[in-house]
Motif scaffolding. Structure first.
Motif: not given
Length: 286
Positions: A14-21, A45-48, A54-58, A269-271
């Motif tokens: 899966x094409x994917x991105x990992x955002x933040x650490x 995504x940035x808030x989380x 945060x992993x997003x993917x296609x 995001x709060x939730x």
């Protein structure tokens, strides 16, 4: 009857991105029917990502992930996702599935529980759960008619505008609605792959397996998400999930339809921040 596991079907990378650490446990965002990963708004995504990776993917057949011959299923998509999490070494993760993505998340926790730290089922359902709503399999007639009458782009624009957002929100925030339409269209599946995603969603049924879910589960739903489809409204399906999965909690986003991630990002995001922080400990049997 539950579908057979996709044991003999090769997983697709899966094409994917990992955002933040951030220091928290990872969260993977699982999109709905035919949606590429780019449809998650950067604001969300940035808030989380300030709290955790945060992993997003296609999904298979969307964005930069190629499609494959033959039918798709939500269980097959879950197998693809399991391969991604195993390859990244980022499980167990909080698994958030929106709409069809919540159906994928159900199969992930049933087939690969060690990869799931907690489950967040957003505007989703188990398939048929009531005799009052017969399960529509295949391509629903309204979908076919809409695609024929409006074309692919016109149909998706109408679908997103009317099902994800209230009329008042869409009128007041055309830029946010337009952003989601354009994000989908930029990473859209082929029409063939889109229809295979629709068929996968329609065939999903985990109703008789929900009692096996043993991970902390949060059900999130907009109180305006009441359009009745083949297995009832998302509101009705979410109520069923919350009442059937052992220990499940529910959060209702007031004034929101299907797309509360985009229309109510701050409350959403709060939730999510509160829920994931409470469940960052690794499950005892992971």
């Amino acid at each position: 009857m539950s579908e057979a596991p996709p044991e003999l079907t090769e997983r697709v990378p899966l094409a994917h991105e990992v955002h933040g650490d951030g220091p928290g446990a990872p969260i993977v965002l699982v999109t709905g029917t035919g949606y590429p990963g780019r449809t998650w708004h950067p604001e969300l995504v940035d808030a989380l990502a300030a709290y955790r990776p945060v992993i997003t993917f296609d999904h298979r057949g969307t964005g930069a992930t190629p499609g494959t011959p033959g039918p798709y299923s939500t269980r097959l998509f879950a197998s693809d996702l399991a391969g991604l999490l195993e390859g990244l070494g980022l499980g167990p993760a909080h698994v958030l599935g929106h709409s069809m993505g919540g159906r994928v998340a159900q199969w992930l926790v049933l087939d690969h529980p060690s990869l799931v730290r907690s489950l967040i089922l957003a505007a989703s359902g188990p398939g048929q759960f009531s005799d009052a709503h017969a399960q529509t399999t295949g391509i629903p007639v309204p979908t076919a008619l809409g695609l024929i009458e409006l074309g692919y782009e016109g149909y998706m624009r109408r679908q997103i505008t009317t099902s994800f957002f209230t009329a008042g929100y869409a009128e007041a925030h055309p830029d946010r609605v337009g952003w989601l339409v354009e994000a989908f269209w930029a990473g859209r599946p082929s029409i063939e792959d889109y229809l295979k995603h629709v068929a996968a969603r329609q065939a999903h049924r985990t109703t008789d397996r929900l009692g096996e879910i043993r991970r902390p589960t949060l059900v999130v739903i907009g109180d305006q998400d009441t359009h009745v489809g083949g297995t009832g409204s998302h509101w009705e399906q979410s109520q069923y999930l919350a009442s059937t999965i052992a220990g499940a909690e529910q959060r209702v986003i007031a004034g929101a339809k299907h797309g509360f991630f985009w229309s109510h990002p701050e409350e959403t995001v709060r939730t999510l921040v509160e829920w994931t922080a409470r469940h960052d400990a690794v499950p005892a049997d992971a």
